[in-house]
Design a protein around this motif. Sequence first.
Motif, PDB file in Angstrom:
ATOM      1  N   ILE A 266       0.780  -1.154   0.017  1.00 54.42           N
ATOM      2  CA  ILE A 266      -0.159   0.022   0.005  1.00 54.42           C
ATOM      3  C   ILE A 266       0.829   1.088  -0.074  1.00 54.42           C
ATOM      4  O   ILE A 266       1.978   1.085   0.364  1.00 54.42           O
ATOM      5  N   ILE A 267       0.416   2.322  -0.593  1.00 53.54           N
ATOM      6  CA  ILE A 267       0.949   3.558  -0.668  1.00 53.54           C
ATOM      7  C   ILE A 267      -0.034   4.716   0.280  1.00 53.54           C
ATOM      8  O   ILE A 267      -1.076   4.549  -0.094  1.00 53.54           O
ATOM      9  N   GLY A 268       0.838   5.485   1.002  1.00 51.37           N
ATOM     10  CA  GLY A 268       0.225   6.489   1.806  1.00 51.37           C
ATOM     11  C   GLY A 268       0.294   7.832   1.101  1.00 51.37           C
ATOM     12  O   GLY A 268       1.339   7.880   0.592  1.00 51.37           O
ATOM     13  N   PHE A 269      -0.585   8.572   1.222  1.00 45.91           N
ATOM     14  CA  PHE A 269      -0.798   9.689   0.665  1.00 45.91           C
ATOM     15  C   PHE A 269      -1.369  10.821   1.634  1.00 45.91           C
ATOM     16  O   PHE A 269      -2.167  10.660   2.340  1.00 45.91           O
ATOM     17  N   VAL A 270      -0.620  11.970   1.715  1.00 45.35           N
ATOM     18  CA  VAL A 270      -0.894  13.224   2.501  1.00 45.35           C
ATOM     19  C   VAL A 270      -0.659  14.367   1.878  1.00 45.35           C
ATOM     20  O   VAL A 270       0.218  14.477   0.736  1.00 45.35           O
ATOM     21  N   ALA A 271      -1.470  15.512   1.934  1.00 44.68           N
ATOM     22  CA  ALA A 271      -1.240  16.582   1.193  1.00 44.68           C
ATOM     23  C   ALA A 271      -0.566  17.767   1.923  1.00 44.68           C
ATOM     24  O   ALA A 271      -0.656  18.152   2.899  1.00 44.68           O
ATOM     25  N   THR A 272       0.599  18.512   1.069  1.00 43.68           N
ATOM     26  CA  THR A 272       1.007  19.830   1.657  1.00 43.68           C
ATOM     27  C   THR A 272       0.887  20.798   0.627  1.00 43.68           C
ATOM     28  O   THR A 272       0.977  20.686  -0.745  1.00 43.68           O
ATOM     29  N   SER A 273       0.935  22.155   1.084  1.00 44.10           N
ATOM     30  CA  SER A 273       1.038  23.366   0.217  1.00 44.10           C
ATOM     31  C   SER A 273       2.307  23.940   0.296  1.00 44.10           C
ATOM     32  O   SER A 273       2.505  24.920  -0.465  1.00 44.10           O
ATOM     33  N   ASP A 274       3.116  23.486   1.113  1.00 47.29           N
ATOM     34  CA  ASP A 274       4.583  23.924   1.442  1.00 47.29           C
ATOM     35  C   ASP A 274       5.457  22.861   1.393  1.00 47.29           C
ATOM     36  O   ASP A 274       5.802  22.087   2.576  1.00 47.29           O
ATOM     37  N   PRO A 275       6.141  22.440   0.417  1.00 40.63           N
ATOM     38  CA  PRO A 275       6.774  21.244   0.352  1.00 40.63           C
ATOM     39  C   PRO A 275       8.283  21.393   1.002  1.00 40.63           C
ATOM     40  O   PRO A 275       8.632  20.484   1.898  1.00 40.63           O
ATOM     41  N   ASP A 276       8.582  22.686   1.381  1.00 38.36           N
ATOM     42  CA  ASP A 276      10.208  22.727   2.171  1.00 38.36           C
ATOM     43  C   ASP A 276       9.855  22.635   3.629  1.00 38.36           C
ATOM     44  O   ASP A 276      10.298  21.850   4.401  1.00 38.36           O
ATOM     45  N   ARG A 277       8.385  23.197   4.184  1.00 41.41           N
ATOM     46  CA  ARG A 277       8.248  22.797   5.247  1.00 41.41           C
ATOM     47  C   ARG A 277       7.720  21.319   5.863  1.00 41.41           C
ATOM     48  O   ARG A 277       8.068  20.779   6.768  1.00 41.41           O
TER      49      ARG A 277
END
Length: 129
Positions: free
Chosen positions: A12-23
Amino acid sequence: MAKQFRLSDQSIIGFVATSDPDRAKKFYRDTLGLRLVSEEMPFALVFDAHGTMLRVTIVKKVSPAGYTVLGWQVPNISAAAKALQEAGVRFERYQGMEQDDLGIWSSPGGGKVAWFKDPDGNTLSISQH
Protein backbone atom coordinates in the motif's frame (compact mmCIF):
# COMPACT_ATOMS: atom_id res chain seq x y z
CA MET A 1 -1.81 -22.00 -13.44
CA ALA A 2 -1.28 -18.25 -13.03
CA LYS A 3 -2.01 -16.79 -9.63
CA GLN A 4 -5.02 -14.47 -9.57
CA PHE A 5 -4.16 -10.80 -9.03
CA ARG A 6 -5.20 -9.52 -5.60
CA LEU A 7 -4.57 -6.12 -4.04
CA SER A 8 -4.11 -7.90 -0.72
CA ASP A 9 -0.79 -9.21 -2.12
CA GLN A 10 0.46 -5.71 -3.00
CA SER A 11 2.13 -2.94 -1.01
CA ILE A 12 0.00 0.00 0.00
CA ILE A 13 1.07 3.62 -0.56
CA GLY A 14 0.08 6.40 1.83
CA PHE A 15 -0.80 9.91 0.65
CA VAL A 16 -1.00 13.19 2.52
CA ALA A 17 -1.18 16.72 1.11
CA THR A 18 1.00 19.79 1.59
CA SER A 19 0.95 23.29 0.16
CA ASP A 20 4.52 23.96 1.35
CA PRO A 21 6.94 21.19 0.34
CA ASP A 22 9.96 22.74 2.10
CA ARG A 23 8.10 22.91 5.40
CA ALA A 24 6.69 19.39 4.91
CA LYS A 25 10.15 18.02 4.10
CA LYS A 26 11.56 19.43 7.34
CA PHE A 27 8.65 18.03 9.36
CA TYR A 28 8.48 14.52 7.91
CA ARG A 29 12.25 14.10 7.54
CA ASP A 30 13.73 16.09 10.41
CA THR A 31 10.98 16.02 13.04
CA LEU A 32 9.44 12.60 12.42
CA GLY A 33 12.63 10.96 11.15
CA LEU A 34 11.31 9.48 7.91
CA ARG A 35 13.85 8.84 5.17
CA LEU A 36 13.37 11.11 2.14
CA VAL A 37 13.54 8.85 -0.90
CA SER A 38 13.03 11.43 -3.63
CA GLU A 39 11.72 14.87 -4.48
CA GLU A 40 9.45 14.56 -7.50
CA MET A 41 8.89 18.26 -7.99
CA PRO A 42 6.41 19.79 -8.50
CA PHE A 43 4.29 16.74 -7.66
CA ALA A 44 5.37 15.08 -4.43
CA LEU A 45 7.97 14.33 -1.80
CA VAL A 46 8.46 10.59 -1.36
CA PHE A 47 9.35 9.14 2.03
CA ASP A 48 10.03 5.65 3.32
CA ALA A 49 7.79 5.05 6.33
CA HIS A 50 9.28 1.77 7.61
CA GLY A 51 8.87 0.04 4.25
CA THR A 52 5.68 1.83 3.21
CA MET A 53 5.88 4.55 0.60
CA LEU A 54 4.46 7.86 1.79
CA ARG A 55 3.82 10.42 -0.93
CA VAL A 56 3.43 13.94 0.38
CA THR A 57 1.49 15.39 -2.52
CA ILE A 58 1.98 19.06 -3.35
CA VAL A 59 -1.29 20.94 -3.78
CA LYS A 60 -2.25 24.62 -3.97
CA LYS A 61 -4.46 24.49 -0.88
CA VAL A 62 -4.79 21.78 1.75
CA SER A 63 -8.24 21.02 3.11
CA PRO A 64 -7.42 18.98 6.22
CA ALA A 65 -9.78 16.14 7.01
CA GLY A 66 -11.52 16.17 10.38
CA TYR A 67 -10.03 12.78 11.25
CA THR A 68 -6.71 10.95 11.35
CA VAL A 69 -5.15 10.49 7.92
CA LEU A 70 -1.89 8.76 8.93
CA GLY A 71 -1.00 6.78 12.02
CA TRP A 72 1.86 4.75 13.38
CA GLN A 73 1.51 1.75 15.66
CA VAL A 74 4.23 1.92 18.31
CA PRO A 75 5.30 -0.61 20.96
CA ASN A 76 5.48 1.94 23.80
CA ILE A 77 3.27 4.98 23.29
CA SER A 78 4.61 6.87 26.31
CA ALA A 79 8.19 6.58 25.11
CA ALA A 80 7.15 7.50 21.55
CA ALA A 81 5.17 10.54 22.74
CA LYS A 82 8.09 11.77 24.85
CA ALA A 83 10.53 11.35 21.94
CA LEU A 84 8.22 13.17 19.54
CA GLN A 85 7.67 16.00 22.05
CA GLU A 86 11.45 16.36 22.35
CA ALA A 87 11.59 16.61 18.53
CA GLY A 88 9.06 19.46 18.61
CA VAL A 89 5.72 17.69 18.11
CA ARG A 90 2.76 19.13 20.03
CA PHE A 91 0.01 16.67 20.85
CA GLU A 92 -3.60 17.68 20.42
CA ARG A 93 -6.07 17.92 23.30
CA TYR A 94 -9.71 17.11 22.68
CA GLN A 95 -12.50 18.34 24.92
CA GLY A 96 -14.46 15.49 26.48
CA MET A 97 -11.65 12.96 26.08
CA GLU A 98 -9.61 12.08 29.12
CA GLN A 99 -5.98 12.31 28.04
CA ASP A 100 -2.94 11.95 30.27
CA ASP A 101 -0.13 14.48 30.69
CA LEU A 102 1.40 13.41 27.37
CA GLY A 103 -1.90 13.73 25.48
CA ILE A 104 -2.53 9.97 25.35
CA TRP A 105 -6.14 8.77 25.39
CA SER A 106 -6.97 5.25 26.60
CA SER A 107 -9.85 3.68 24.70
CA PRO A 108 -12.44 1.48 26.41
CA GLY A 109 -10.96 -1.50 24.54
CA GLY A 110 -7.49 -0.90 25.98
CA GLY A 111 -5.81 0.76 23.00
CA LYS A 112 -3.97 4.03 23.51
CA VAL A 113 -3.82 6.91 21.02
CA ALA A 114 -2.23 10.35 20.82
CA TRP A 115 -2.89 12.79 17.97
CA PHE A 116 -0.79 15.55 16.46
CA LYS A 117 -0.87 17.69 13.34
CA ASP A 118 1.61 18.21 10.56
CA PRO A 119 2.36 21.81 9.44
CA ASP A 120 -0.57 21.69 6.97
CA GLY A 121 -3.07 20.70 9.64
CA ASN A 122 -3.35 17.03 8.69
CA THR A 123 -4.13 14.90 11.76
CA LEU A 124 -1.58 12.17 12.46
CA SER A 125 -1.43 9.71 15.33
CA ILE A 126 0.59 7.21 17.28
CA SER A 127 -1.14 4.26 18.88
CA GLN A 128 -0.42 1.23 20.99
CA HIS A 129 -2.71 -1.80 20.74
